[in-house]
Design a protein around this motif. Structure first.
Motif, PDB file in Angstrom:
ATOM      1  N   SER A 178     -10.291 -11.048  -0.043  1.00  0.00           N
ATOM      2  CA  SER A 178     -11.055  -9.819   0.483  1.00  0.00           C
ATOM      3  C   SER A 178     -11.923 -10.504   1.043  1.00  0.00           C
ATOM      4  O   SER A 178     -12.617 -12.035   0.752  1.00  0.00           O
ATOM      5  CB  SER A 178     -10.659  -8.755  -0.108  1.00  0.00           C
ATOM      6  OG  SER A 178     -11.837  -8.815  -1.110  1.00  0.00           O
ATOM      7  N   TYR A 185     -18.822  -2.983  -1.253  1.00  0.00           N
ATOM      8  CA  TYR A 185     -18.867  -1.589  -0.148  1.00  0.00           C
ATOM      9  C   TYR A 185     -19.747  -1.297  -0.135  1.00  0.00           C
ATOM     10  O   TYR A 185     -20.870  -1.592  -0.496  1.00  0.00           O
ATOM     11  CB  TYR A 185     -18.146  -0.904  -1.205  1.00  0.00           C
ATOM     12  CG  TYR A 185     -16.000  -1.414  -1.432  1.00  0.00           C
ATOM     13  CD1 TYR A 185     -15.270  -0.298  -0.504  1.00  0.00           C
ATOM     14  CD2 TYR A 185     -16.126  -1.346  -2.548  1.00  0.00           C
ATOM     15  CE1 TYR A 185     -14.072  -0.994  -0.633  1.00  0.00           C
ATOM     16  CE2 TYR A 185     -14.457  -1.662  -2.823  1.00  0.00           C
ATOM     17  CZ  TYR A 185     -13.496  -1.496  -1.396  1.00  0.00           C
ATOM     18  OH  TYR A 185     -12.045  -1.249  -1.723  1.00  0.00           O
ATOM     19  N   GLU A 193     -13.029  -2.635   5.830  1.00  0.00           N
ATOM     20  CA  GLU A 193     -11.929  -2.904   5.970  1.00  0.00           C
ATOM     21  C   GLU A 193     -11.185  -3.459   4.836  1.00  0.00           C
ATOM     22  O   GLU A 193      -9.594  -3.167   4.455  1.00  0.00           O
ATOM     23  CB  GLU A 193     -11.503  -3.166   6.937  1.00  0.00           C
ATOM     24  CG  GLU A 193     -10.135  -2.676   8.162  1.00  0.00           C
ATOM     25  CD  GLU A 193      -9.692  -2.856   9.653  1.00  0.00           C
ATOM     26  OE1 GLU A 193      -9.158  -3.089   9.717  1.00  0.00           O
ATOM     27  OE2 GLU A 193     -11.446  -3.081   9.345  1.00  0.00           O
ATOM     28  N   THR A 194     -11.286  -4.977   4.887  1.00  0.00           N
ATOM     29  CA  THR A 194     -10.534  -6.051   3.605  1.00  0.00           C
ATOM     30  C   THR A 194     -10.414  -5.717   2.584  1.00  0.00           C
ATOM     31  O   THR A 194      -9.252  -5.552   1.598  1.00  0.00           O
ATOM     32  CB  THR A 194     -11.228  -7.535   4.172  1.00  0.00           C
ATOM     33  OG1 THR A 194     -11.978  -7.563   3.330  1.00  0.00           O
ATOM     34  CG2 THR A 194     -11.240  -7.457   5.230  1.00  0.00           C
ATOM     35  N   LEU A 195     -11.688  -4.498   2.078  1.00  0.00           N
ATOM     36  CA  LEU A 195     -11.419  -4.801   0.636  1.00  0.00           C
ATOM     37  C   LEU A 195     -10.403  -3.783   0.371  1.00  0.00           C
ATOM     38  O   LEU A 195      -9.657  -3.441  -0.625  1.00  0.00           O
ATOM     39  CB  LEU A 195     -13.150  -4.271  -0.049  1.00  0.00           C
ATOM     40  CG  LEU A 195     -14.141  -4.790   0.004  1.00  0.00           C
ATOM     41  CD1 LEU A 195     -15.768  -4.294  -0.093  1.00  0.00           C
ATOM     42  CD2 LEU A 195     -13.674  -5.665  -1.067  1.00  0.00           C
ATOM     43  N   ASN A 196     -10.990  -2.486   1.278  1.00  0.00           N
ATOM     44  CA  ASN A 196      -9.980  -1.873   1.209  1.00  0.00           C
ATOM     45  C   ASN A 196      -8.356  -1.834   1.014  1.00  0.00           C
ATOM     46  O   ASN A 196      -6.825  -1.212   0.769  1.00  0.00           O
ATOM     47  CB  ASN A 196     -10.064  -0.223   2.343  1.00  0.00           C
ATOM     48  CG  ASN A 196     -11.400   0.477   1.603  1.00  0.00           C
ATOM     49  OD1 ASN A 196     -11.849   1.178   0.336  1.00  0.00           O
ATOM     50  ND2 ASN A 196     -11.769   0.833   2.631  1.00  0.00           N
ATOM     51  N   GLN A 197      -8.181  -2.760   2.117  1.00  0.00           N
ATOM     52  CA  GLN A 197      -6.659  -3.896   2.458  1.00  0.00           C
ATOM     53  C   GLN A 197      -5.955  -4.215   1.490  1.00  0.00           C
ATOM     54  O   GLN A 197      -4.923  -4.280   1.013  1.00  0.00           O
ATOM     55  CB  GLN A 197      -6.185  -4.117   3.539  1.00  0.00           C
ATOM     56  CG  GLN A 197      -4.951  -4.846   4.097  1.00  0.00           C
ATOM     57  CD  GLN A 197      -5.003  -5.413   5.230  1.00  0.00           C
ATOM     58  OE1 GLN A 197      -4.892  -7.121   4.720  1.00  0.00           O
ATOM     59  NE2 GLN A 197      -4.596  -4.348   6.550  1.00  0.00           N
ATOM     60  N   ALA A 198      -6.742  -4.768   0.584  1.00  0.00           N
ATOM     61  CA  ALA A 198      -6.004  -5.207  -0.564  1.00  0.00           C
ATOM     62  C   ALA A 198      -6.510  -4.564  -2.302  1.00  0.00           C
ATOM     63  O   ALA A 198      -5.385  -5.052  -2.836  1.00  0.00           O
ATOM     64  CB  ALA A 198      -7.848  -6.568  -0.341  1.00  0.00           C
ATOM     65  N   GLU A 199      -6.850  -3.792  -1.396  1.00  0.00           N
ATOM     66  CA  GLU A 199      -6.560  -2.557  -2.585  1.00  0.00           C
ATOM     67  C   GLU A 199      -5.332  -1.709  -2.182  1.00  0.00           C
ATOM     68  O   GLU A 199      -4.713  -2.425  -3.334  1.00  0.00           O
ATOM     69  CB  GLU A 199      -7.914  -1.998  -3.542  1.00  0.00           C
ATOM     70  CG  GLU A 199      -8.853  -1.814  -3.726  1.00  0.00           C
ATOM     71  CD  GLU A 199      -8.488  -2.411  -5.271  1.00  0.00           C
ATOM     72  OE1 GLU A 199      -8.323  -1.635  -5.667  1.00  0.00           O
ATOM     73  OE2 GLU A 199      -9.376  -3.222  -5.475  1.00  0.00           O
ATOM     74  N   HIS A 215      -6.684  -8.032  -7.139  1.00  0.00           N
ATOM     75  CA  HIS A 215      -7.469  -8.021  -6.434  1.00  0.00           C
ATOM     76  C   HIS A 215      -8.361  -8.721  -6.217  1.00  0.00           C
ATOM     77  O   HIS A 215     -10.185  -9.113  -7.954  1.00  0.00           O
ATOM     78  CB  HIS A 215      -8.245  -6.724  -5.674  1.00  0.00           C
ATOM     79  CG  HIS A 215      -9.124  -6.763  -4.479  1.00  0.00           C
ATOM     80  ND1 HIS A 215      -9.766  -5.579  -4.555  1.00  0.00           N
ATOM     81  CD2 HIS A 215      -9.760  -7.758  -3.472  1.00  0.00           C
ATOM     82  CE1 HIS A 215     -10.612  -5.945  -3.041  1.00  0.00           C
ATOM     83  NE2 HIS A 215     -10.910  -7.787  -2.993  1.00  0.00           N
ATOM     84  N   PRO A 233      -7.341 -12.417   3.338  1.00  0.00           N
ATOM     85  CA  PRO A 233      -6.845 -11.522   4.233  1.00  0.00           C
ATOM     86  C   PRO A 233      -6.600 -10.833   5.996  1.00  0.00           C
ATOM     87  O   PRO A 233      -6.000  -9.567   6.008  1.00  0.00           O
ATOM     88  CB  PRO A 233      -9.030 -11.339   4.967  1.00  0.00           C
ATOM     89  CG  PRO A 233      -9.074 -11.813   3.688  1.00  0.00           C
ATOM     90  CD  PRO A 233      -8.447 -13.090   3.585  1.00  0.00           C
ATOM     91  N   ASN A 234      -6.171 -12.511   6.632  1.00  0.00           N
ATOM     92  CA  ASN A 234      -5.250 -11.986   7.761  1.00  0.00           C
ATOM     93  C   ASN A 234      -5.524 -13.945   8.483  1.00  0.00           C
ATOM     94  O   ASN A 234      -5.661 -14.424   7.318  1.00  0.00           O
ATOM     95  CB  ASN A 234      -6.432 -11.570   8.913  1.00  0.00           C
ATOM     96  CG  ASN A 234      -7.701 -12.059   9.220  1.00  0.00           C
ATOM     97  OD1 ASN A 234      -7.737 -13.296   9.267  1.00  0.00           O
ATOM     98  ND2 ASN A 234      -8.709 -10.943   9.295  1.00  0.00           N
TER      99      ASN A 234
END
Length: 293
Positions: A178, A185, A193-199, A215, A233-234
């Motif tokens: 992420s 955070y 956003e990247t942290l949440n998506q990784a989780e 993660h 992340p992307n």
């Protein structure tokens, strides 16, 4: 046989690929482009190495000028002269005239467009096999700027990467990256956003594929020591990581199989690469280890 203890060593993987490629002689087509002065000669040299080491029979595909120049340094390969090499090399794969294709130095945009047309795909998914400067190997995705930009697209990449690793006898351990450390955070909405998506992705991967996944945050330097498959992340960040590692950081790449086509084998590569022997060995090994599904 599963891979040895982590970190995954590139010399182990290279030996594995060369051994599998040598078990049955297959035919690999490799594209010869002329965008830069040295491209045809570079491909010719790598083709000769593959033939001499018994890895594969090679067909060089390119325009008249490209083939003439490549043939000056390698007269052992079969040649296919065509005005439209990006179209012809994919037709050869579709029609089973070759067992596998390595893009070589042909135009990425033109080849990708032709793959999508020939196989009726809206987008491609590639899983790269990379090597650090100190010879640690790892699988990596996404590497295309239009790949892996949401959770479901990453899941498709992960599914394909797991199948590749299983085929090559590699235990899958997935590190999901992420945009920050886990304690970051609140510092940036974009990073959050990247942290949440990784989780969310980590949880989904464990549930669907029953593999070890965690993660890792932004610490890719730790991920290469503890995982065999790393998820960026992307696509844009993945492409930048790939380019920094291979073009600036002294690393390398075995190539990136297009997982949408398997069991047909197409290995994408960077035109800036000097070593195509590993990519040829990867393509031949995957053919000999087929079927992948």
């Amino acid at each position: 046989m599963l891979s040895p203890a982590l970190p995954l060593r590139a010399d182990w993987l290279r030996e594995k690929l060369f051994n599998e490629a040598s078990k049955r002689r297959v035919t690999v087509a490799i594209g010869v482009g002329i965008e830069r002065e040295s491209y045809p000669e570079k491909i010719g040299l790598e083709a000769c190495k593959a033939i001499e080491r018994g890895i594969a029979d090679i067909k060089l595909v390119g325009t008249k000028e490209a083939i003439e120049r490549a043939s000056r340094v390698c007269g052992k390969a079969e040649v296919v002269v065509t005005q439209y090499p990006e179209v012809e090399i994919i037709r050869m794969l579709v029609d089973n005239e070759v067992d596998a294709v390595v893009r070589g130095t042909l135009s990425a945009k033109k080849v990708i467009t032709e793959i999508k047309r020939a196989f009726m795909l809206e987008r491609l998914h590639r899983v790269a096999i990379l090597e650090t400067h100190d010879h640690i190997a790892f699988f990596f995705a996404p590497v295309g700027i239009d790949e892996g930009n949401d959770v479901e697209d990453k899941m498709k990449l992960i599914e394909g990467g797991i199948k590749l690793q299983e085929t090559l006898g590699i235990k899958t351990i997935i590190a999901i990256l992420s945009g920050g450390r886990l304690e970051d955070y609140g510092r940036s909405p974009l990073v959050d956003e990247t942290l949440n998506q990784a989780e969310a992705l980590t949880k989904k991967v464990k549930e669907r594929f029953q593999v070890e996944a965690y993660h890792q945050g932004i610490l890719i330097e730790d991920a290469v020591k503890k995982a065999t498959f790393i998820i960026a992340p992307n696509g844009m960040m993945g492409n930048m990581i790939f380019r920094v590692l291979t073009l600036i950081g002294g690393g390398g790449a075995f190539g990136a199989p297009v997982i949408d086509l398997l069991p047909k084998v197409f290995i994408d590569v960077s035109r800036a690469m000097e070593n195509y022997l590993d990519s040829i060995a990867l393509s031949a090994a995957l053919v000999n280890l087929a079927p992948l599904s």
